[in-house]
Enzyme design. Structure first.
Site, mmCIF file in Angstrom:
data_model
loop_
_atom_site.group_PDB
_atom_site.id
_atom_site.type_symbol
_atom_site.label_atom_id
_atom_site.label_comp_id
_atom_site.label_asym_id
_atom_site.label_seq_id
_atom_site.Cartn_x
_atom_site.Cartn_y
_atom_site.Cartn_z
ATOM 1 N N ALA A 8 -14.305 -3.119 4.266
ATOM 2 C CA ALA A 8 -15.556 -3.508 4.920
ATOM 3 C C ALA A 8 -16.575 -4.021 3.907
ATOM 4 C CB ALA A 8 -16.129 -2.305 5.675
ATOM 5 N N HIS A 9 -17.620 -4.624 4.447
ATOM 6 C CA HIS A 9 -18.725 -5.127 3.634
ATOM 7 C C HIS A 9 -19.466 -3.966 2.967
ATOM 8 C CE1 HIS A 9 -17.981 -8.537 6.313
ATOM 9 N NE2 HIS A 9 -18.594 -9.292 5.406
#
Length: 135
Positions: A8-9
Site C-alpha cells: 500500500a501507499h
C-alpha cells in the site's frame, strides 16, 4: 496455505500488518511499503523478492486501491506468475478475514470470499430508535 502480502501507499501496509499481529500474534503475511521517490517498478522488485522464496505456491497480494502503483506492480507480477492473485480494498477487517482463511482456502476461493464479504467491512452506526412506553 496461501502466502499473503499487504502492499500500500506510505506506511499503511506495515501498519496493517502490525494491527493484524495485535489481534492474532505472528502471522504468515509480509508488508511492502510504497514510499515517496519510488515507482511501480520499485514495488515490483520488492514483491518479486518475497514471491521468489515460494514460487510454486499460491499468493494473495492485498493492495489499498485499484489502479494505484501497488496494484499496477502486483498485477504485473501476477501476469508473469499465475499462482498470484491481487485484491484491492485493504482494510483491517479485510486483512483479518484474509489471515483467518489463508490456511483453509485456495487463493481463488480466498479472493472470492474476501470480495463477497467486502460490503460487510464498512458499517454505519445509526442512532437506535427510542420507543416511548405507554403507562
Amino acid at each position: 496455505m496461501v502466502h499473503a502480502i499487504f502492499c500500500a501507499h506510505g506506511q499503511l501496509a506495515g501498519a496493517m500488518l502490525d494491527s493484524v499481529c495485535m489481534v492474532y500474534g505472528e502471522v504468515n503475511v509480509s508488508a511492502v511499503a510504497f514510499v515517496p521517490g519510488e515507482n511501480a517498478a520499485d514495488i515490483a522488485i520488492n514483491l518479486e523478492k518475497l514471491v521468489s522464496a515460494h514460487t510454486d505456491e499460491e499468493w494473495v497480494i492485498a493492495v489499498d486501491l485499484q489502479c494505484g502503483s501497488p496494484w499496477n506492480a502486483a498485477a504485473g507480477l501476477a501476469m508473469r506468475h499465475p499462482q498470484i492473485r491481487v485484491i484491492s480494498g485493504l482494510s483491517l477487517p479485510l486483512a483479518l478475514e484474509l489471515v483467518d482463511n489463508q490456511h483453509t482456502l485456495s487463493a481463488d476461493d480466498l479472493c472470492q470470499h474476501l470480495q463477497a464479504i467486502a460490503s460487510q467491512c464498512c458499517v454505519v452506526w445509526q442512532q437506535p430508535e427510542t420507543v416511548e412506553e405507554e403507562f
